[in-house]
Design an enzyme around this catalytic site. Structure first.
Site, short mmCIF file in Angstrom:
data_model
loop_
_atom_site.label_atom_id
_atom_site.label_comp_id
_atom_site.label_asym_id
_atom_site.label_seq_id
_atom_site.Cartn_x
_atom_site.Cartn_y
_atom_site.Cartn_z
N TYR A 33 0.74 -1.20 -0.05
CA TYR A 33 -0.14 -0.17 -0.02
C TYR A 33 0.76 1.33 0.01
CZ TYR A 33 -4.54 -2.26 0.24
OH TYR A 33 -5.58 -2.75 -0.27
N ARG A 79 1.81 1.72 -3.31
CA ARG A 79 0.82 2.35 -4.19
C ARG A 79 0.48 3.66 -4.05
NH1 ARG A 79 -3.82 -1.56 -3.49
NH2 ARG A 79 -4.78 -0.03 -5.19
N GLN A 109 -14.80 4.39 -6.61
CA GLN A 109 -14.26 3.18 -6.48
C GLN A 109 -12.88 3.46 -6.14
OE1 GLN A 109 -15.66 -0.21 -8.68
NE2 GLN A 109 -16.41 1.45 -9.81
N VAL A 141 -9.29 4.55 -4.79
CA VAL A 141 -8.66 5.12 -3.30
C VAL A 141 -7.33 5.94 -3.67
CG1 VAL A 141 -9.10 2.89 -2.31
CG2 VAL A 141 -6.90 3.01 -3.51
N HIS A 180 -14.48 2.61 -1.54
CA HIS A 180 -13.53 1.68 -1.36
C HIS A 180 -12.50 2.09 -0.19
CE1 HIS A 180 -14.99 -0.90 -5.08
NE2 HIS A 180 -15.78 -0.89 -4.03
N THR A 182 -14.89 1.93 -15.42
CA THR A 182 -15.01 0.63 -14.48
C THR A 182 -15.52 -0.56 -15.08
OG1 THR A 182 -15.94 -0.15 -12.61
CG2 THR A 182 -17.38 1.62 -13.49
N SER A 183 -14.92 -1.74 -14.62
CA SER A 183 -15.03 -2.72 -15.51
C SER A 183 -16.33 -3.80 -14.80
CB SER A 183 -13.93 -3.65 -15.18
OG SER A 183 -13.67 -4.03 -13.76
#
Ligand code: APR
Length: 277
Positions: free
Chosen positions: A72, A75, A107, A109, A127, A212-213
């Site tokens: 994290y 990222r 969604q 972050v 999220h 978004t998928s």
């Protein structure tokens, strides 16, 4: 602009409820943040390679908290070095124009919507946020201290200093966790605005879905509610997705096939009246 798209936008504006925008990783792709389901995401621990779907779990955090934190923090560094793009900025203009009729469900972050200028009150980060940590004992949320830095690479070691910075907010000095929703966890209202998002879908006069998928539960519910009610639904995506299929099946749906940076600014210009001034 295509006439049908223009009509649906006008219908949405004339409606009663909020204009709801729902975003995914695709809106930040043009800022250089890899999408979650792209090829780039594997993480190596010793001789094992972990897929993001394995790393982003409470189970992984329970087993190897320092590795999950390293991932994290890496990222987070990528996100902090990225800058908001034209699509993020277009949504700020839309909020300025619509005020309380605007709502953003993201969604992502990466925090880029907030850094572009979208307001905290009208942005639901369903999220979580990679800049925030949460104490497991009392549920309190805190910004990750700046002192942790933005230079975390894939091989940066988890230091004692990092541990102490990530433990400063919890009773007894326990390590806080990343404030993100993991794959083996469920949405709630307090942390992730579950019920507020459903309510927004029920009342929406217009839904715009971007990048978004359609792999997660709450966004699919939001799309399905709007489609079922027959409210206008515009989908902007580089590839076909379950949302583009929903839009194409709905009498009030429209699929803009291509990048967000190309399709969103003219839509926002139409909704704010900027293309007529
Ligand atoms: N413009 C528009 N769409 C784009 C662009 C772009 N420039 N680039 C990529 N896309 C599309 C892709 O075609 C894909 O459909 O964005 C989508 C990104 O999909 P994912 O990587 O699966 O991201 P997302 O849908 O946000 O993932 C949802 O799942 O992994 C978890 O919690 C994580 O929030 C994430 C959630």
């Amino acid at each position: 602009m295509d006439d049908r798209l223009g009509e649906l936008l006008a219908e949405g504006l004339a409606g009663d409820g909020p204009v709801v925008v729902m975003t995914g990783a695709g809106i930040s792709a043009e800022s250089g943040i890899p999408t979650f389901r792209g090829e780039e995401g594997y993480w190596t621990v010793g001789s094992a390679n972990y897929h993001p779907m394995e790393m982003a779990t409470y189970e992984a955090y329970r087993r190897m908290p320092e590795e999950v934190w390293r991932w994290y923090l890496y990222r987070r560094s990528v996100c902090r070095r990225a800058a908001p793009n034209d699509a993020h900025r277009a949504l700020v203009h839309l909020e300025e124009a619509l005020q309380d009729r605007f709502l953003l469900i993201t969604q992502n972050v990466d925090g880029l919507h907030r850094r572009a200028g979208s307001s905290a009150a009208r942005t639901f980060e369903i999220h979580g946020n990679i800049d925030v940590m949460r104490c497991e004992r009392d549920g309190s949320r805190h910004l990750i201290p700046e002192a942790i830095g933005e230079a975390w690479g894939p091989s940066s070691p988890f230091t004692d200093e990092a541990r102490s910075l990530l433990s400063g907010c919890c009773p007894g000095g326990a390590l806080a966790r990343p404030h993100v929703l993991w794959f083996d966890e469920t949405y709630d209202e307090e942390n992730f605005r579950f019920h507020s998002s459903i309510d927004a879908a029920v009342g929406a006069a217009l839904l715009i879905v971007i990048g978004t998928s359609g792999s997660t539960n709450l966004p699919m519910q939001v799309g399905a509610i709007v489609a079922r009610r027959g409210s206008p639904m515009i989908v902007i995506n580089r590839d076909p997705s379950p949302f583009s299929e929903m839009a194409e099946r709905s009498a009030a749906g429209y699929f803009c096939h291509g990048p967000a940076g190309e399709h969103l600014p003219p839509i926002v210009a139409r909704l704010t009246g900027a293309d007529r001034s």
